[in-house]
Write an enzyme that holds these catalytic residues in place. Sequence first.
Site, PDB file in Angstrom:
ATOM      1  N   SER A  88       1.107  -9.097  -1.038  1.00 28.67           N
ATOM      2  CA  SER A  88       1.344  -8.295  -0.935  1.00 28.67           C
ATOM      3  C   SER A  88       1.708  -7.346   0.602  1.00 28.67           C
ATOM      4  CB  SER A  88       0.231  -7.832  -1.469  1.00 28.67           C
ATOM      5  OG  SER A  88      -1.116  -8.710  -0.866  1.00 28.67           O
ATOM      6  N   GLU A 109      -9.806   5.853   3.169  1.00 32.89           N
ATOM      7  CA  GLU A 109     -10.244   5.565   3.403  1.00 32.89           C
ATOM      8  C   GLU A 109      -9.284   3.453   3.840  1.00 32.89           C
ATOM      9  OE1 GLU A 109     -10.203   5.171   0.328  1.00 32.89           O
ATOM     10  OE2 GLU A 109      -9.493   3.540  -0.167  1.00 32.89           O
ATOM     11  N   LYS A 159       0.602  -1.585  -0.165  1.00 38.90           N
ATOM     12  CA  LYS A 159      -0.122   0.013  -0.216  1.00 38.90           C
ATOM     13  C   LYS A 159       0.622   1.147  -0.457  1.00 38.90           C
ATOM     14  CE  LYS A 159      -4.202  -2.076  -0.024  1.00 38.90           C
ATOM     15  NZ  LYS A 159      -4.908  -1.616  -0.945  1.00 38.90           N
TER      16      LYS A 159
END
Lengths: 275, 413
Positions: B387, B120, B98
């Site tokens: 990830s 969010e 991210k």
Amino acid sequence: MVCRSRTFEKLSGRHAALIPFVTAGDPDPSETVALMHRLVEAGADLIELGIPFSDPMADGPVIQRASERALAKGVKPVGVLQMVRDFRQRNRQTPVILMGYLNPIEAFGYQNWARAAVAAGADGEIVVDLPPEEAGELKNHMDEHGLDSIFLIAPTTTPERADLICTRARGFVYYVSLTGVTGAASPDGRRVKAHIDEIKSKARLPVGVGFGIKDDKSAATIAEFADAVIVGSALVDRIHRSSEAGEDFKQAAFDFVTELSGAISTSRDAEEASA
Amino acid sequence: MNAVFPVKNYSFPDDRGHFGPYGGSFVSETLVRPLRELEDAYRRYLKDPEFLAEMDRDFKTFVGRPSPLYFAERLTRHYGGARIYLKREDLNHTGAHKVNNTVGQALLARKLGKTRIIAETGAGQHGVATATVCARLGLQCVVYMGSDDIERQTVNVYRMRLLGAEVVPVESGSRTLKDALNEAMRDWVGNVDTTFYIIGTVAGPHPYPVMVRDFQAVIGRETKEQMMELEGRLPDAVVACVGGGSNAMGIFYPFIDDEEVELYGVEAGGEGLSTGKHAAPLCCGRVGVLHGQRSYLMEDDEGQIVDTHSLSAGLDYPGVGPEHAWLKDRHRANYSSVTDGEALQAFHLLTRKEGIMPALESAHAVAYAGQLAGEKDKNESIVVNLSGRGDKDIDTVAKLEGIRVAVNTVISC
């Protein structure tokens, strides 16, 4: 070319019209039609009827909750059209504008929806999350069946886009009086007026103003220069509160809309006196 | 439009953000201009050598890039087929992919003179990554998070608060990621002048899907180079989990032109596709419009968005990025799903076999890669995008196994 629909005619008078908004099915689906009649009795010139959606991104908490309650009571888009049809049994004059989001219309099918909405007696529709650039196909079907496509203009809209929106819109142009969701803080009357004057200089359509108009005072201010005053969250909130308190919510809605209507008439009279 | 990092025979999206019939910009009028300004800035700065140099510097010294490509020898032996490599995005600062995107968008926000950042978050990884870059750049940060997610991700909530972010619980709708996104969008509508909205995935109105893809594409570019170094050839398959789809797009995109490389996206099968309790719109959703874009969605016959289910909060989302919908229709990528149970098994397996604890999201990709490896030849190779790391999920896993973990943090909102 200006499409002279019933909505257009209604809002092209010399005075500001009053457009109350209610969420279809809130607080009680079996009472929505009766509520609509009461709004007309109280002075509504046109009714905006909200189609509940699970993810109402452009709405503030009041209309979000109303949507959630209506969905919980099983209100479906086709049920909303039935309400319009039932309303039309006793009222053939007052224009009814639907307000909703695109996804339920996608699920229904664009052409089927436009046809069904007109057959039920609806006059136009605001699809909040559909700017004119993406509206092509749905707008064609709406035009074909005679359902006015009502687009929004916001304080952030550039003059070039405002031109484009005014060309594509039918019925009236909906000016969003503040940068925010429905029911947010009160709009600044003077800033709104400046924008409205600019839009009116190029729009051949009436301009309605909504978002944040909470009471008779703000309604009267907006009525001085707008063709229509749209009141949503404040009305939905009154209806909800009175229904929660076990009172007659239709009467509460009637009283509030009567107040708004009175304030707008006073503003009309003042305008005439100064003219 | 010309992509900032072009792929030779692939030129999506078009000027208005469409990937074939998908994508676009379905927003209320107020957001049209801010989105156009964002698009202009993104196009300008991602061609600006100075901006790119700054981003590369941050990637290197703050995020810790390049992330390693690791050969999982014991996992490979366990499945007994193709060689499995793990792209270690879990080793990035903040523990997931991210941060690649939040570094990029926060630099863009600063260029635009915005002082307030909103985001969010579902699992909390994007929220943490956003709060982290905001702390570093001295920007005010507000993170919207569904109140159900706040409950299942207490550690990440506390991390965000430590970093100085305000975490706002969202009580509307299903109280998960989709509602957090609605609420962030509402905030943005009301504060467009001062506020930059950092969306965490390749979804939302144009230009978010293409912009987030471009920030995340560093994953795929590195993977290509690293595979050439390690194996002297590209992998036969690339596997990634798909919620909104940012880690998958990041690793897929640079491979799109290399048609010999199979691309596999793995959705959250929850309790099984047949139970309806899942979050797999590409596998069994319908096309619709949500959160500003057209893509596959989990919805009912009336077009209302339905509740989704996944063990992993990061995959618990009813929509998916429009480019995945397009790659599915063009048969360039294959999409399937893995259940909660299979993901949990893979979580334990990777932890025990390799000493690497994956995020439950990434465990979905590991589980699918295991099945795939078994069907492939021993001289073939598969890259799994790992990830994120699994520390944030320890509570969830322990609870499932009836174990109370002492470090369980109770945070009041």
